[in-house]
Design a protein around this motif. Structure first.
Motif, short mmCIF file in Angstrom:
data_model
loop_
_atom_site.label_atom_id
_atom_site.label_comp_id
_atom_site.label_asym_id
_atom_site.label_seq_id
_atom_site.Cartn_x
_atom_site.Cartn_y
_atom_site.Cartn_z
N UNK A 482 0.84 -1.32 -0.01
CA UNK A 482 -0.02 0.04 -0.05
C UNK A 482 0.86 1.16 -0.08
N UNK A 483 0.94 1.97 -1.28
CA UNK A 483 1.80 3.24 -1.14
C UNK A 483 3.32 3.09 -1.19
N UNK A 484 3.77 3.97 -1.32
CA UNK A 484 5.33 4.15 -1.14
C UNK A 484 5.69 4.10 0.19
N UNK A 485 5.42 3.00 0.77
CA UNK A 485 5.70 3.15 2.38
C UNK A 485 6.41 1.54 2.58
N UNK A 486 7.33 1.47 3.54
CA UNK A 486 8.33 0.41 4.04
C UNK A 486 8.32 0.28 5.36
N UNK A 487 8.76 -0.97 5.80
CA UNK A 487 9.08 -1.34 7.39
C UNK A 487 10.39 -1.92 7.43
N UNK A 488 11.01 -1.22 8.80
CA UNK A 488 12.40 -2.22 8.85
C UNK A 488 12.25 -3.45 9.57
N UNK A 489 12.85 -4.29 8.73
CA UNK A 489 12.91 -5.69 9.25
C UNK A 489 14.14 -6.24 9.77
N UNK A 490 15.19 -5.33 9.70
CA UNK A 490 16.40 -5.96 10.47
C UNK A 490 16.73 -4.56 11.28
N UNK A 491 17.78 -4.84 12.35
CA UNK A 491 18.19 -3.64 13.28
C UNK A 491 19.26 -2.86 12.44
N UNK A 492 18.79 -1.47 12.74
CA UNK A 492 19.63 -0.57 12.04
C UNK A 492 21.35 -0.84 12.25
N UNK A 493 21.97 -0.58 11.30
CA UNK A 493 23.33 -1.09 11.41
C UNK A 493 24.18 0.07 11.35
N UNK A 494 24.90 0.51 12.46
CA UNK A 494 25.70 1.59 12.61
C UNK A 494 26.87 1.46 11.47
N UNK A 495 27.23 2.54 11.14
CA UNK A 495 28.23 2.50 9.94
C UNK A 495 29.46 2.25 10.32
N UNK A 496 30.04 2.78 11.42
CA UNK A 496 31.35 2.57 11.88
C UNK A 496 31.73 1.23 12.46
N UNK A 497 30.60 0.32 12.33
CA UNK A 497 30.73 -1.06 12.69
C UNK A 497 30.39 -2.00 11.75
N UNK A 498 30.44 -1.55 10.48
CA UNK A 498 30.07 -2.63 9.33
C UNK A 498 31.51 -2.82 8.61
N UNK A 499 31.72 -4.15 8.28
CA UNK A 499 32.73 -4.18 7.35
C UNK A 499 32.24 -4.96 6.23
N UNK A 500 32.68 -4.47 5.12
CA UNK A 500 31.67 -5.04 3.63
C UNK A 500 33.09 -5.56 3.16
N UNK A 501 32.61 -6.88 2.38
CA UNK A 501 33.38 -7.81 1.50
C UNK A 501 32.62 -8.11 0.29
N UNK A 502 33.33 -8.00 -0.75
CA UNK A 502 32.74 -8.44 -2.24
C UNK A 502 33.12 -9.85 -2.46
N UNK A 503 31.95 -10.60 -2.68
CA UNK A 503 32.21 -12.18 -2.74
C UNK A 503 32.41 -12.37 -4.41
N UNK A 504 32.75 -13.74 -4.28
CA UNK A 504 33.17 -14.34 -5.55
C UNK A 504 31.86 -14.40 -6.59
#
Length: 687
Positions: A482-504
Motif C-alpha cells: 500500500x503506497x510508497x511505504x516500507x517497514x524496517x525488518x532488521x536492526x539499524x546497522x551503525x556505519x562505523x561497525x560495518x565491514x563490507x566484502x565483495x564475494x566471488x
C-alpha cells in the motif's frame, strides 16, 4: 433631444456633427436618454462616451477631436466619421474583448458603463472569461468589481493595523535621478587610464543595479501585497496567507533602503560634489558589516522554496487567487514581471554582490585599495556561503522528514508471546531526525544511496529488500504493497561497525556487523542486479565511512578548541580577580579611579591628618576610656599598643614630617586617616 450647440459646457468646442453621424441608427443616440451627467454635465459624458467608441479597443485609433482637427481632407474625414468608426469597431473586435460574455448584474461601478477604458475592460474580461469558475458566485462578482476599481482609480492605502508590518512609504530612492553614466559626474574622465575607466564602470554598475533592484522590490509591496491585503479587508481571499507567499520581503526592502542611504548614496554624492572618480574604498568600508546589514536574507532564503511551493499550490487550488495573480501580472505597474520571478529576485541579487565586487577588484591597481576590496569580498562570500550551507541543511532536513514518513513500521524482533510483543512494541520506534552519535546537532543525517537488493536468507531463500545508506547508518527495509511505504525488518546497522566484502558470486557482497568488542554479531548477504551496481554499493559504503570519521574528528577538534577557550577565559578571569591593583584616591579632588595596569604596582599605607585635631594625648584618651574613630588603632581602656605597632607608627610619622617639612611635635594629631594607595614599584621606598 437638443443639439450639442444649443448649450455650452466646459468641454472642447464642437459646433456640429455630420447629419449622417447624428441621424445614424448605428450611433444609437436614443440609448443615452438615461445617461448619468456626472460632474461635467450630460453632453460632456456623451462626448466622452463617443470618444471612447471611436477609439480602437487597444488604444490605437485616434479620438473624435483628433479626427475632426488633424488637417486631413474632407473625403478622408468622411471615411472616419463616428458612425464609420462604430461600425468598424463592432465588426473587427473579437468576442472576448467585450464584456457581453460576463457582465456582473447590478454593477454600480463609478463610470463603469460610461467612462471605462476599453483596454482595462478587455483585460479583465479576458481574465474572467478564460478562468473556469462559477461566474454566478458572489465572490467572483465582488472580485471583478474591486479589480475594476483598482484598475481605474488605483489601490487604496492599507488599513492602520497593517501599515506597520506591510506598508513601505516612498523614500529618497524614488526621488533620485541617476545619470546615464558615471562620465556625467566625474570631471576629466578623458584623462584617466583605461583600467580605472573599467573600474568606474564596475562601481557604477553596482550603484545603478542597486537602485533599480530597490525600485523593483517596491512593486511587490505596492501592487501584489497591497492589492491582496485590500481584498482581504473586504472578505475576499482571506484564506490566503500573505506571509507564506512574500515571507519577510518588507524587511528586505527596508534593509536595502538603509544600505542605499548609508553606503551607496555617500559614494555617489561625494563624486557629484567633488567631481572625482567614485571611491571604491568608501564603498567597501560601508560593506564591512555585510552580515549584520543583510541578516534578514537568512530567513528569506531559507523560506524561499516553501513560498514558491505555497504560491504554486494556491494558484492551482484557488481560482480566485489565480484571477488576482493574472490581474496583477498584467498590470502596467508590474512591468510584465511574473510573481514567481519577483519572489526569486532577492536571492539572485544576493549572489550578484560577490560578482560585482570581484569585477571592481579585477580593475583596481592600488595595493591598499585591492586589500580593502579583498577583505570586503571575503566577508560577503563567507556570509553567502553560510546561507548556502543553511539552505542545504534545511533541504536535507526536509528530505529526511519525507523518508521518515515513508518508514511506517519497525519490526526487527520476533516476539514469543503476546505479553512480550506488547512490551517490545513500546520501544519499536525509529526516529531518523535525532542527532547522530558523536556529531553535533548542526549536522543533518543525509541519504547517501538507496536502491532495491535481494537479501539471502539461508542457502536458497531470497527476500526483496530496499536498502538505505545514510551518513551514519544502514537500513534494511521491506516495501509494503500500500503506497510508497516500507517497514524496517532488521536492526539499524551503525556505519562505523560495518565491514563490507565483495564475494566471488557476481553482483554479491557481504556486510558483517561487529560490536564494541569487535566481534561479529550479524552477517547479511546482498545481491545487486549487476556487478557494477554491487561495486557502487561497496564504494558508497567506504566513502560514507570515511566521511563519518572525518565529521567525528572535526567535531572532536571543535570540542577541544571550545574547551581550551573556556579554560583560557576562566584563567583570565581568575587573574583579573587576583590582581593587586586597587582603587586609589586622587589627593587633589578625592576622586576614586582604577589604577593603571601598564606598570606593576604595590599597595602603600598613607597616613592623612584629620581636619579637626584633638589636643588630647594617648594617655588622656586611654584614661577617659575612648578612642577617636579616626585613630590608627582602637584600644580598650587599660590596654596598651604592642611595641611593634608603635614602632611602625613612628616610622610613618617621621616620613610624613619629612615630606611635609613640619617640625617634630610633642603631641600627635588625633585621628590620623589610613588610606591604601597604589604607587609604582620603582618609586616605592623601603620601609
Amino acid at each position: 433631444m437638443s443639439r450639442f450647440s444649443a448649450r455650452t459646457w466646459n468641454v472642447p468646442q464642437v459646433t456640429m456633427f455630420p447629419p449622417a453621424v447624428r441621424d445614424s441608427e448605428d450611433f444609437g443616440l436614443s440609448e443615452y436618454e438615461g445617461l448619468d451627467p456626472g460632474p461635467l454635465g450630460l453632453v460632456a459624458a456623451r462626448i466622452q462616451l463617443f470618444d471612447e467608441r471611436g477609439r480602437d479597443p487597444y488604444g490605437s485609433s485616434p479620438s473624435i477631436f483628433h479626427l475632426l482637427n488633424d488637417g486631413t481632407s474632407q473625403e478622408q474625414k468622411g471615411s472616419r466619421t463616428l458612425g464609420y468608426q462604430a461600425k468598424k469597431t463592432k465588426k473587427n473586435v473579437p468576442e472576448y474583448v467585450t464584456l457581453s460574455r460576463y457582465q456582473p448584474p447590478n454593477s454600480v461601478l463609478l463610470g463603469a458603463d460610461t467612462i471605462a477604458d476599453n483596454r482595462t475592460r478587455a483585460r479583465l474580461s479576458a481574465i474572467f472569461n478564460s478562468t473556469p469558475v462559477n461566474k454566478e458566485s458572489e465572490k467572483v462578482e465582488e472580485l471583478y468589481q474591486k479589480l475594476s476599481e483598482f484598475s481605474l482609480f488605483g489601490l487604496p492605502r492599507l488599513a492602520e493595523n497593517l501599515r506597520d508590518d506591510w506598508e513601505i512609504r516612498e523614500g529618497e530612492e524614488s526621488r533620485i535621478h541617476l545619470q546615464n553614466s558615471w562620465r556625467d559626474i566625474v570631471k576629466g574622465h578623458e584623462k584617466i587610464s583605461r583600467r580605472q575607466n573599467h573600474q568606474q564602470e564596475a562601481i557604477w554598475e553596482l550603484l545603478h543595479t542597486e537602485l533599480t533592484y530597490l525600485r523593483k522590490l517596491k512593486i511587490i509591496t505596492n501592487l501584489f501585497i497591497s492589492g491582496l491585503l485590500n481584498l482581504q479587508s473586504i472578505g475576499i481571499l482571506q484564506e490566503v496567507d500573505p506571509r507564506q507567499i512574500f515571507s519577510n520581503i518588507q524587511e528586505i526592502i527596508r534593509l536595502h533602503r538603509q544600505v542605499w542611504q548609508e553606503v551607496m548614496w555617500p559614494v555617489l554624492n561625494k563624486a557629484r560634489i567633488s567631481g572625482n572618480p567614485l571611491d571604491p574604498i568608501l564603498l567597501c568600508q560601508g560593506l564591512q558589516t555585510f552580515p549584520e546589514q543583510f541578516h534578514s536574507y537568512i530567513h528569506y532564503c531559507l523560506s524561499e522554496a516553501h513560498c514558491l511551493q505555497y504560491t504554486h499550490v494556491t494558484q492551482q487550488n484557488n481560482k480566485l487567487f489565480a484571477m488576482y495573480v493574472k490581474w496583477a501580472e498584467t498590470h502596467k505597474q508590474s512591468n510584465r514581471m511574473r510573481l514567481n520571478d519577483m519572489l526569486v529576485k532577492p536571492h539572485q541579487r544576493l549572489t550578484k554582490y560577490p560578482l560585482l565586487l570581484r569585477a571592481i577588484l579585477k580593475k583596481t591597481e592600488d595595493p591598499i585599495t585591492r586589500e580593502t576590496i579583498s577583505s570586503t569580498l571575503a566577508i560577503v562570500e563567507n556570509f553567502i556561503r553560510s546561507i548556502d550551507s543553511q539552505m542545504q541543511i534545511r533541504e536535507e532536513q526536509q528530505k529526511l522528514e519525507m523518508i521518515a514518513k515513508r518508514i511506517c513500521q519497525y519490526d526487527v524482533v520476533d516476539s514469543s508471546s503476546d505479553e512480550v510483543d506488547r512490551n517490545v512494541k513500546e520501544l519499536s520506534i525509529l526516529d531518523l531526525t535525532l542527532p547522530m552519535v558523536g556529531i553535533g546537532p548542526h549536522y543533518v543525517r543525509m541519504l547517501m544511496q538507496e536502491g532495491s537488493l535481494k537479501m539471502k536468507e539461508g542457502r536458497d531463500s531470497k527476500t526483496e529488500v530496499h536498502c538505505l545508506l545514510f551518513t551514519d547508518l544502514f537500513l534494511i527495509t521491506k516495501p509494503l504493497k500500500k503506497g510508497n511505504r516500507a517497514k524496517v525488518i532488521r536492526q539499524p546497522l551503525m556505519l562505523d561497525k560495518i565491514i563490507s566484502r565483495e564475494l566471488k558470486d557476481p553482483g554479491t557482497f557481504l556486510l558483517m556487523y561487529v560490536n564494541e568488542l569487535h566481534s561479529v554479531v550479524a552477517a547479511y548477504t546482498f545481491q545487486a542486479p549487476s556487478s557494477s551496481l554491487c561495486k557502487d554499493w561497496i564504494d558508497s559504503l567506504s566513502a560514507a565511512q570515511k566521511q563519518l570519521e572525518l565529521l567525528r574528528s572535526r567535531e572532536a577538534w571543535m570540542c577541544q578548541a571550545q574547551f581550551k577557550q573556556m579554560q583560557e577565559n576562566q584563567e583570565s578571569a581568575i587573574r583579573a580577580w587576583n590582581s593587586p591593583n586597587l582603587c586609589r584616591r586622587n589627593p587633589s579632588n578625592g576622586d576614586v579611579s582604577l589604577s593603571d595596569r601598564s606598570s606593576p604596582r604595590i599597595p602603600q599605607v598613607i597616613l592623612t591628618p584629620p581636619e579637626n585635631p584633638d589636643p588630647e594625648t594617648d594617655d588622656e584618651r586611654t584614661k577617659k576610656g575612648r578612642v577617636s574613630p579616626g585613630s590608627p588603632r582602637r584600644c580598650l581602656p587599660g590596654r596598651s599598643r604592642s611595641p611593634g605597632r608603635v614602632g611602625a607608627q613612628r616610622v610613618i610619622e617621621r616620613r610624613l614630617r619629612k615630606e611635609n617639612g613640619t617640625p617634630k611635635q610633642s603631641q600627635r594629631a588625633e585621628g590620623p586617616e589610613i588610606q591604601l594607595q597604589d604607587v609604582d614599584r620603582e618609586q616605592a621606598e623601603p620601609t
